[in-house]
Design an enzyme around this catalytic site. Structure first.
Site, PDB file in Angstrom:
ATOM      1  N   HIS A 160      59.225  25.775 -66.436  1.00  0.00           N
ATOM      2  CA  HIS A 160      57.964  25.070 -66.710  1.00  0.00           C
ATOM      3  C   HIS A 160      56.851  25.485 -65.733  1.00  0.00           C
ATOM      4  O   HIS A 160      56.054  24.655 -65.313  1.00  0.00           O
ATOM      5  CB  HIS A 160      58.189  23.550 -66.720  1.00  0.00           C
ATOM      6  CG  HIS A 160      58.706  22.977 -65.431  1.00  0.00           C
ATOM      7  ND1 HIS A 160      59.533  21.881 -65.382  1.00  0.00           N
ATOM      8  CD2 HIS A 160      58.476  23.331 -64.139  1.00  0.00           C
ATOM      9  CE1 HIS A 160      59.803  21.594 -64.117  1.00  0.00           C
ATOM     10  NE2 HIS A 160      59.167  22.456 -63.344  1.00  0.00           N
TER      11      HIS A 160
ATOM     12  N   HIS B 206      55.815  16.948 -59.715  1.00  0.00           N
ATOM     13  CA  HIS B 206      55.567  17.787 -58.533  1.00  0.00           C
ATOM     14  C   HIS B 206      54.519  17.128 -57.660  1.00  0.00           C
ATOM     15  O   HIS B 206      53.402  17.638 -57.528  1.00  0.00           O
ATOM     16  CB  HIS B 206      55.095  19.175 -58.949  1.00  0.00           C
ATOM     17  CG  HIS B 206      56.030  19.868 -59.901  1.00  0.00           C
ATOM     18  ND1 HIS B 206      56.093  19.569 -61.241  1.00  0.00           N
ATOM     19  CD2 HIS B 206      56.942  20.847 -59.693  1.00  0.00           C
ATOM     20  CE1 HIS B 206      57.013  20.346 -61.824  1.00  0.00           C
ATOM     21  NE2 HIS B 206      57.537  21.119 -60.906  1.00  0.00           N
TER      22      HIS B 206
ATOM     23  N   HIS C 200      63.614  30.590 -58.010  1.00  0.00           N
ATOM     24  CA  HIS C 200      62.298  30.790 -57.409  1.00  0.00           C
ATOM     25  C   HIS C 200      62.204  30.060 -56.083  1.00  0.00           C
ATOM     26  O   HIS C 200      62.892  29.074 -55.846  1.00  0.00           O
ATOM     27  CB  HIS C 200      61.145  30.382 -58.343  1.00  0.00           C
ATOM     28  CG  HIS C 200      61.005  28.923 -58.711  1.00  0.00           C
ATOM     29  ND1 HIS C 200      62.021  28.165 -59.262  1.00  0.00           N
ATOM     30  CD2 HIS C 200      59.934  28.087 -58.635  1.00  0.00           C
ATOM     31  CE1 HIS C 200      61.571  26.936 -59.524  1.00  0.00           C
ATOM     32  NE2 HIS C 200      60.304  26.858 -59.132  1.00  0.00           N
TER      33      HIS C 200
ATOM     34  N   GLU D  94      65.701  23.030 -59.206  1.00  0.00           N
ATOM     35  CA  GLU D  94      65.245  22.392 -60.461  1.00  0.00           C
ATOM     36  C   GLU D  94      66.255  22.569 -61.599  1.00  0.00           C
ATOM     37  O   GLU D  94      66.267  21.781 -62.545  1.00  0.00           O
ATOM     38  CB  GLU D  94      63.902  22.986 -60.907  1.00  0.00           C
ATOM     39  CG  GLU D  94      62.746  22.570 -60.023  1.00  0.00           C
ATOM     40  CD  GLU D  94      61.398  23.065 -60.560  1.00  0.00           C
ATOM     41  OE1 GLU D  94      60.386  22.543 -60.118  1.00  0.00           O
ATOM     42  OE2 GLU D  94      61.364  23.979 -61.427  1.00  0.00           O
TER      43      GLU D  94
HETATM   44 FE   LIG Z   1      58.855  22.685 -61.330  1.00  0.00          FE
END
Ligand SMILES: [Fe+2]
Lengths: 128, 279
Positions: free
Chosen positions: B12, B59, B193, B240
């Site tokens: 996302h 976030h 990431h 995540e």
């Molecule tokens: Fe995220």
């Protein structure tokens, strides 16, 4: 007994745990205030005066003024909170990430196009 | 009876939302990534879900350091896109499903998952980018969405095992709802990431592809992988991926893999995407 922190031997990485969150509480809440356009304008107009409204440490304020993201994280900042600062500056996540690596933005962007930073040699501090 | 028919897993990344909003999906940089979602756009147009349980993480948008729920379910009528520092995304408001959401909340709490209940919730890129990837740019989203937010920002996030078990509890909750509804469950975020520090930019294609294999056929064992492995091998934000396990837990033990896609990079991140149907 101290809590176990198995992530401390991961190189170049700060895990935002309870200790960091406590240290960075006011820094992070200052960042949250930049989600309102009016606050962004006030911050841009006089960064120092805006920061002085928050009970942050002098070191935290200076790190914000310097846009030193590694320093902000060492002082308890979390990247998703700090994102509000570089978003207010109109800077992308990729450009902001590059500033933390010591690479130029162009070098960093090229590294990502080439498949990103390899996990080889980057998983344990002793690999470094 | 309401029924979970399918699951979607997808990254996302906020830059994907910006590419859509700024008309850049045809650029050389973005075209190969968006091509990986063409199948899914057609598939979802045929599936016509009534409701999506959309598992994502906030976030530091709706939840700041003042309030950090490990798992939260949104029972409100409508959710606005959040202003994450550059103004809200120009996407429609998200319409909730208050009766199903309240039913799920009551059911899973009695099933020993103590969810936090939230009504006013501005939804950030974690929720709106997956909707844009699957539905494009409609004037209204074509179905109801129940946001389920997971803390992966403040350590410790819930374990993969706990996420997988929550998926199972969500399924029991949905299946005890009387209305006939076609329900999908989506797990979002990842893949590998790291957005912070000198190690920013870490991508681990081997880890990601192994995860894409195992979440289909070996999910229960995959759910045992501890937090430290994600951080060390897939980057600090790779954690995540535990949210995909919630979606997977809500599906049958055996699923049909309809679509799989993997692409590097989108900004700082490896993009992964699966479409799974209950077989
Ligand atoms: Fe995220």
């Amino acid at each position: 007994m101290a809590l176990d922190k198995p992530y401390e031997d991961v190189p170049g990485t700060t895990i935002f745990d309870a200790d960091m969150a406590r240290k960075g509480f006011h820094l992070n809440q200052f960042c949250m205030s930049l989600m309102k356009a009016g606050n962004r304008d006030a911050f841009r107009a006089d960064e120092r005066a805006y920061l002085d409204q928050w009970p942050m440490t002098e070191a935290q304020k200076q790190a914000v003024l310097d846009r030193d993201y590694n320093r902000m994280m060492a002082l308890g900042g979390n990247i998703y909170f700090l994102a509000k600062i570089f978003s207010s500056d109109g800077i992308s996540f990729q450009a902001a990430a590059a500033t933390m690596t010591g690479m130029s933005q162009a070098e960093y962007a090229q590294m990502m196009l080439d498949g990103g930073r390899s996990p080889q040699g980057n998983m344990y501090k002793e690999d470094k | 009876m309401a029924k979970i028919t399918a699951g979607v897993c997808t990254s996302h990344v906020p830059a994907i939302g910006a590419a859509i909003d700024n008309g850049k999906t045809g650029d050389d940089y973005w075209r190969p990534m968006f091509a990986g979602y063409e199948y899914s756009k057609q598939w979802i147009a045929e599936q016509k879900p009534d409701v999506i349980l959309l598992v994502y993480n906030d976030h530091a948008s709706a939840f700041d350091s003042n309030l950090v729920p490990t798992f939260a379910i949104a029972t409100g009528e409508e959710f606005k896109p959040a202003d994450e520092g550059w103004g809200p995304r120009p996407v429609p408001n998200v319409k909730g499903h208050p009766t199903l959401a309240s039913h799920i909340a009551q059911s899973v709490i009695q099933d020993e998952f103590d969810l936090t209940i939230v009504n006013n919730l501005d939804v950030d890129h974690g929720l709106t980018v997956p909707l844009s990837l699957l539905f494009g740019q409609p004037s209204e989203w074509p179905c109801r969405v129940i946001p389920i937010a997971v803390n992966v920002v403040l350590y410790p996030p819930p374990s993969g095992k706990r996420c997988y078990a929550l998926g199972k509890a969500l399924r029991r909750a949905v299946e005890s709802f009387d209305d006939n509804l076609n329900v999908q469950v989506w797990g979002t975020g990842g893949m590998s990431h790291q957005l912070q520090g000198p190690r920013a930019g870490l991508i681990n294609q081997e880890f990601d592809n192994d995860f894409l294999d195992r979440i289909v056929d070996d999910a229960e064992a995959l759910a045992q992988v501890p937090h430290i492995n994600y951080v060390r091998e897939a980057g600090s934000e790779g954690i995540e991926l535990v949210m995909w396990l919630i979606a997977r837990g809500a599906l049958n033990d055996k699923v049909t893999l309809k679509h799989r896609f993997y692409h590097v990079p989108a900004s700082n991140t490896a993009v992964g995407h699966l479409v799974l149907e209950n077989s």
